[in-house]
Design an enzyme around this catalytic site. Structure first.
Site, PDB file in Angstrom:
ATOM      1  N   HIS A 188      53.072 -24.235   0.531  1.00  0.00           N
ATOM      2  CA  HIS A 188      53.718 -25.759  -0.237  1.00  0.00           C
ATOM      3  C   HIS A 188      54.744 -26.675  -1.115  1.00  0.00           C
ATOM      4  O   HIS A 188      55.329 -27.074  -1.016  1.00  0.00           O
ATOM      5  CB  HIS A 188      52.135 -26.305   0.346  1.00  0.00           C
ATOM      6  CG  HIS A 188      52.166 -27.972   0.545  1.00  0.00           C
ATOM      7  ND1 HIS A 188      52.718 -28.470   1.780  1.00  0.00           N
ATOM      8  CD2 HIS A 188      51.601 -29.332  -0.035  1.00  0.00           C
ATOM      9  CE1 HIS A 188      52.935 -29.377   1.792  1.00  0.00           C
ATOM     10  NE2 HIS A 188      52.253 -30.486   1.430  1.00  0.00           N
ATOM     11  N   CYS A 246      50.584 -33.620   5.276  1.00  0.00           N
ATOM     12  CA  CYS A 246      51.617 -33.009   5.079  1.00  0.00           C
ATOM     13  C   CYS A 246      50.976 -31.150   5.824  1.00  0.00           C
ATOM     14  O   CYS A 246      52.294 -31.320   6.047  1.00  0.00           O
ATOM     15  CB  CYS A 246      51.704 -32.486   3.894  1.00  0.00           C
ATOM     16  SG  CYS A 246      51.907 -34.412   2.520  1.00  0.00           S
ATOM     17  N   HIS A 297      60.258 -32.625  -0.203  1.00  0.00           N
ATOM     18  CA  HIS A 297      58.848 -33.168   0.414  1.00  0.00           C
ATOM     19  C   HIS A 297      59.078 -34.108   1.328  1.00  0.00           C
ATOM     20  O   HIS A 297      59.595 -34.883   1.590  1.00  0.00           O
ATOM     21  CB  HIS A 297      57.128 -33.629  -0.630  1.00  0.00           C
ATOM     22  CG  HIS A 297      56.983 -33.059   0.554  1.00  0.00           C
ATOM     23  ND1 HIS A 297      56.145 -32.930   1.476  1.00  0.00           N
ATOM     24  CD2 HIS A 297      54.895 -33.209  -0.083  1.00  0.00           C
ATOM     25  CE1 HIS A 297      55.144 -32.688   1.814  1.00  0.00           C
ATOM     26  NE2 HIS A 297      54.068 -33.098   1.068  1.00  0.00           N
TER      27      HIS A 297
END
Lengths: 201, 355
Positions: B250, B117, B284
């Site tokens: 994040h 990620c 996400h």
């Protein structure tokens, strides 16, 4: 020949039946099972200690990466700094792991997959396992570039501006090559894969 | 030692909030959460894989052909899904996305960087280094990942998906919301940008990366390796923590990710430093996260405001002064963007405003 601002301090090429080391030279037979090779390496004083708690549960690519990284670290003959990083490059990618996960998911009704098959579908999964095994806290990333080791060593040299050591890892179809690099000077004729980089005889 | 600041010449992004910086900024300010149940973008239909359709929606032209860095986790993974169903060998989904990106942006050279990620910010860092080394005068960083059955099933299997929509930094958070996005930032060499008098949207001041070396999926709870990455980025920028005016975190909404991130922030910054996770509204988008965040950092810096944290009604104790329920005015300073990827792959980028 090109001159790169790095030097190879240790390396390993791991196949199904044998492994070769960069500095120590020679070819060594290995147990067929990865766990057998890990157990054998654990008895060797030249191999650094490693965290291997997840080894048996990890996928084949991760186990190969851990073993090759251990061998390369041992070959270096010096403690690997904890802020060393890992640069994975090209190789076979993780299509096989993608297929394995999704096929298993469909075969079991397409509702839930298996976590142990999903995690290895990231190209960085084997690199992360090697980082865990050796306690390497530097940058970890997988790169896909043109098949030119000259480009790979340019990337490695750039990483060495920020990290004391960088581990290059190529997970090929037949073997895994791991090279620990440090700042220095090295003459190299670029080739298309780390698997083709000659190890001294 | 500080490294050269690299000018950002432009950006584009497509997320579930819309296409373009302005649409996304307005969406963040309004606090909308387009989860149904996943966060999907409006895309034209077509035979290409979703990730390709996402990426090719981006419109960002360079005044000269750039070198290109593509950050992704699973690329055009739909091709694997359909191949497995058909019983045929799949193409490599990373190669497919990379080839499409090279063609779409007319790049002289295209390379893929994958760091879970943190892929998008890894691609941005690569673009920065290409400019700083003199290798290129134009570098494009692109991040792209699409919602897929592959990824949704995988995260569900890991118990990582929220049943009710992600709630970043909330005390009752229970997981992430799968999302998708594509984003691109175009960088130029300071000399060429100055010579041609080109307008600058912002600056990449510093990048940092580290690995937890702890666990295949869960982050290290004390956040120390993330602290190292942040310090690296601040060091490259030649600034200290006091120069940061806001953090784009994040913030996936999972128990462990948000805890590790908050632990890291607590070690470096005062408790009232504003924090926002765009995942509360975009879901996400995996490897695209970092480039969506850094693009939106430009809007934060332009307006000197931080949108409210969507989805977080009851912040975690260590987030109570950081996340806001309303739009907040920001003081002078830079924006710090953070990503934490599977395997403990951490990334930090410092973005400065145009002026």
């Amino acid at each position: 020949m090109r001159c790169f601002p790095l030097t190879i301090v240790g390396g390993a090429r791991l196949g199904a039946a044998e492994y070769r080391l960069y500095r120590r030279k020679g070819v060594c037979n290995r147990p067929a099972a990865d766990s057998g090779l890990l157990a054998e390496l654990a008895t060797q004083t030249w191999i650094p200690p490693c965290r291997s708690g997840n080894f048996r549960r990890a996928g084949g690519a991760a186990r190969s990466a851990v073993l090759a990284a251990l061998l390369a670290a041992g070959d270096a003959g010096e403690p690997i700094p904890p802020d060393a990083g890992i640069l994975g490059w090209n190789g076979r990618g993780c299509v096989a792991e993608d297929e394995a996960y999704f096929r298993d998911y469909l075969e079991h009704g397409g509702e839930l997959g298996q976590g142990r098959l999903f995690v290895p579908t990231l190209p960085t999964a084997p690199l992360a396992e090697a980082a865990i095994a050796l306690g390497l806290g530097g940058e970890v990333a997988y790169w896909r570039t043109a098949p030119d080791t000259g480009r790979l060593f340019e990337l490695a040299a750039d990483r060495l501006r920020r990290e004391p050591r960088v581990l290059l890892l190529e997970l090929g179809c037949q073997e895994v090559t791991a090279l620990f690099c440090a700042p220095g000077s090295w003459l190299h004729e670029p080739c298309s894969a780390l698997a083709e980089v000659e190890f001294p005889e | 030692m500080a490294e050269a600041a690299i000018p950002i010449l432009g950006c584009d992004l497509i997320t579930p909030l819309g296409h373009g910086l302005e649409a996304n900024w307005e969406g963040l300010l309004r606090g909308i959460r387009p989860f149904a149940p996943f966060a999907r973008c409006e895309l034209p239909t077509g035979p290409e894989p979703r990730a390709v359709r996402l990426l090719t929606e981006l419109e960002l032209e360079a005044d000269e052909p750039p070198v290109l860095y593509v950050g992704t986790t699973v690329g055009a993974i739909e091709l694997v899904e359909s191949a497995v169903r058909a019983g045929t060998p799949p193409p490599d989904p990373l190669d497919v996305l990379l080839t499409c990106a090279r063609r779409h942006f007319g790049a002289t050279r295209a390379e893929l960087v994958s760091a879970a990620c943190s892929s998008g910010q890894a691609a941005l860092a690569a673009a920065v280094r290409a400019i700083r080394s003199g290798e290129a005068t134009r570098a494009l960083a692109v991040g792209c990942d699409a919602v897929s059955e592959f990824a949704v099933s995988g995260f569900t299997t890991l118990g990582a998906v929220s049943a009710t929509g992600c709630r970043p930094y909330a005390v009752d958070r229970d997981g992430l919301t799968p999302g998708e996005a594509a984003a691109a930032l175009l960088l130029g060499s300071p000399e060429s940008v100055s010579e041609r008098g080109l307008p600058v949207a912002g600056w990449v001041l510093g990048c940092g990366a580290s690995c937890d070396a702890e666990h295949a999926t869960a982050p290290r709870a004390d956040g120390e390796p993330l602290v190292r990455a942040i310090r690296q980025a601040l060091g490259e920028a030649g600034i200290g923590p006091a120069a940061v005016s806001a953090v784009l975190g994040h913030g996936t909404g999972t128990v462990h990710n948000d805890a590790a991130e908050l632990a890291a922030l607590e070690k470096l910054f005062p408790p009232e430093l504003p924090l926002l996770s765009i995942k509360g509204q975009c879901g996400h988008p995996l490897g695209a996260s970092g480039l969506v965040q850094t693009a939106l950092a430009l809007a934060v810096l332009q307006h000197r405001k931080l949108p409210p944290q969507a989805g977080c009604r009851h912040p975690e104790t260590t987030a109570q002064k950081r996340v806001g329920a309303t739009v907040r005015e920001l003081g002078p300073g830079v924006v710090l963007s953070l990503n934490l990827g599977f395997g403990g792959l951490n990334s930090a980028v410092v973005i400065g405003g145009a002026t």
